[in-house]
Write an enzyme that holds these catalytic residues in place. Sequence first.
Site, PDB file in Angstrom:
ATOM      1  N   GLU A  50       0.813  -1.228   0.000  1.00 22.27           N
ATOM      2  CA  GLU A  50       0.000   0.000   0.000  1.00 22.27           C
ATOM      3  C   GLU A  50       0.841   1.270   0.000  1.00 22.27           C
ATOM      4  O   GLU A  50       0.323   2.365  -0.186  1.00 22.27           O
ATOM      5  CB  GLU A  50      -0.987   0.000   1.163  1.00 22.27           C
ATOM      6  CG  GLU A  50      -0.344   0.070   2.516  1.00 22.27           C
ATOM      7  CD  GLU A  50      -1.325  -0.236   3.653  1.00 22.27           C
ATOM      8  OE1 GLU A  50      -2.459  -0.654   3.377  1.00 22.27           O
ATOM      9  OE2 GLU A  50      -0.939  -0.056   4.805  1.00 22.27           O
ATOM     10  N   SER A  51       2.152   1.129   0.165  1.00 16.10           N
ATOM     11  CA  SER A  51       3.033   2.287   0.055  1.00 16.10           C
ATOM     12  C   SER A  51       3.135   2.752  -1.398  1.00 16.10           C
ATOM     13  O   SER A  51       3.782   3.757  -1.674  1.00 16.10           O
ATOM     14  CB  SER A  51       4.418   1.943   0.602  1.00 16.10           C
ATOM     15  OG  SER A  51       4.868   0.725   0.047  1.00 16.10           O
TER      16      SER A  51
END
Lengths: 261, 276
Positions: A50-51
């Site tokens: 999700e980064s």
Amino acid sequence: MSHTSDEMMTIAAARQLRAGQVCFVGIGLPSTAANLARNTHAPGLVLIYESGTIGAKPDHLPLSIGDGILAETADAVVSVPEIFNYWLQPGRIDVGFLGAAQLDRFGNINTTVIGGDYASPKVRLPGAGGAPEIAASCREVIVVVRHSRRTFVDKADFITSVGYGSGPGDRERLGLTGAGPATVITDLGILAPDPESRELRLTHLHPGVTLDQAREATGWDLAAAPGLAETAPPSEHELAALRALTTATPATPSRGNQGGG
Amino acid sequence: MAEVVPLETAVATLVHDGDSVALEGFTHLIPFAAGHEIIRQGRRDLVLVRMTPDLIYDQLIGMGCASKLVFSWGGNPGVGSLHRFRDAVEHGWPAPLELEEHSHAGMANRYVAGASGLPFAVLRGYRGTDLQGQTANIKPITCPFTGEELTAVPAINPDVGIVHAQRADRAGNVQLWGITGIQKEVVLAARRSLVTVEEIVEELDPRPGAIVIPSWAVTYVAAAPGGSRPSYSLGYTIRDNDFYVAWDEIARDRETFRVWIDEHVLRAGRGESVTA
């Protein structure tokens, strides 16, 4: 080769993933399992963190979703709004891989608070992160979590991420586009939802685990699916690959001062 | 045009007691040096906004700088709990902490709305979760075209947005690369902004995947070499994973925490990079 129950869990989780799938990965057990799959039977597995790292190919396990190794090995690095809006929300991702502090009989996940009430909880957990929308929008969800009565509860204290809500029809009513939790992998066995009632029931027991043990560790009256099977034990190849992954040095080598300063 | 000033001046001028302050950096480029300067200047009653509170907010919360936290994931990544955050929520120490809790997708969209000058953002999210019942800022909305039920969240426009970046030039143009997270949106959403940088250079040469935030969209730029440690700045420093693990022990106990802050933040010399 003998193995631990955690190793069995991670290997069973890795086996769920197939080459060519696109997988949204959380840190911890999911990341270990996804990287194991990539290093064994599913080299083409696409890992998304999700980064904003799409197609990350770490050679060791990242401690955080932001580890430099993820950005340095990714096919593309995008912003946080982009990863959620362009990639997750439209249903482009096959598998969402989640953990849980509490998981209830309908596969709803709590990672927010335990005990007391929301304003003064007994235990304050980290919260939602990306999980609610991963659980809503990935084509399917796999949950990896250790099996205990504390975790496997009849009713979650707080629903952070929706599984099947309160039963059949809830996901459709809520407009959740993904199919929901397809598989729950634990250190004792594997659970899947009953196609009618949507309640999680046991489909596999890991080698050496009894049905009574699994029931003892579950906070609801756990049913066994017809044809309850035994999980194939870890192969030497799987165990060796897992151990190589977990013992790889976590230090990122310095890439030198590219800034020139 | 952004003015290049010392970090101490930037924080003293931009951050006031009671302000809403967003220090962002999604797992990368976390502005620790700026956070430490806020602690040294003894700000109080801040509304702290951040997707992933991380160690820097554990430190600000533990030092009593905040009265409210707006966030979506409050843990020590890959390690476990933020003990100062938990102590504030569970026991009100050193002060009660009001929470406004979201998901990452919700927070990201709130910043996008803020940067876009819109009052709210729409997303397919939160539906069926208990977050809707706890956070007043999550509301259902019907699509005027299809009738689909979606979710609206209001824009975030913090008083101050603070991020760290790799470099700026002398004119204050900011360049960052690697995981760019939510950096640009926070700077554009904020009323006033500060970008701390690893170094100030004569000229910004191109970098793969880099974004540039033009000088005129930034209030202050301050040099803070090593200013994202124990997080990292790709190409300059590496993430100090050991410190993230060590923080678990340091922050578990109120006294150990205060001693650490005293030694590593309060007594740290100005302009000196603060490291573990």
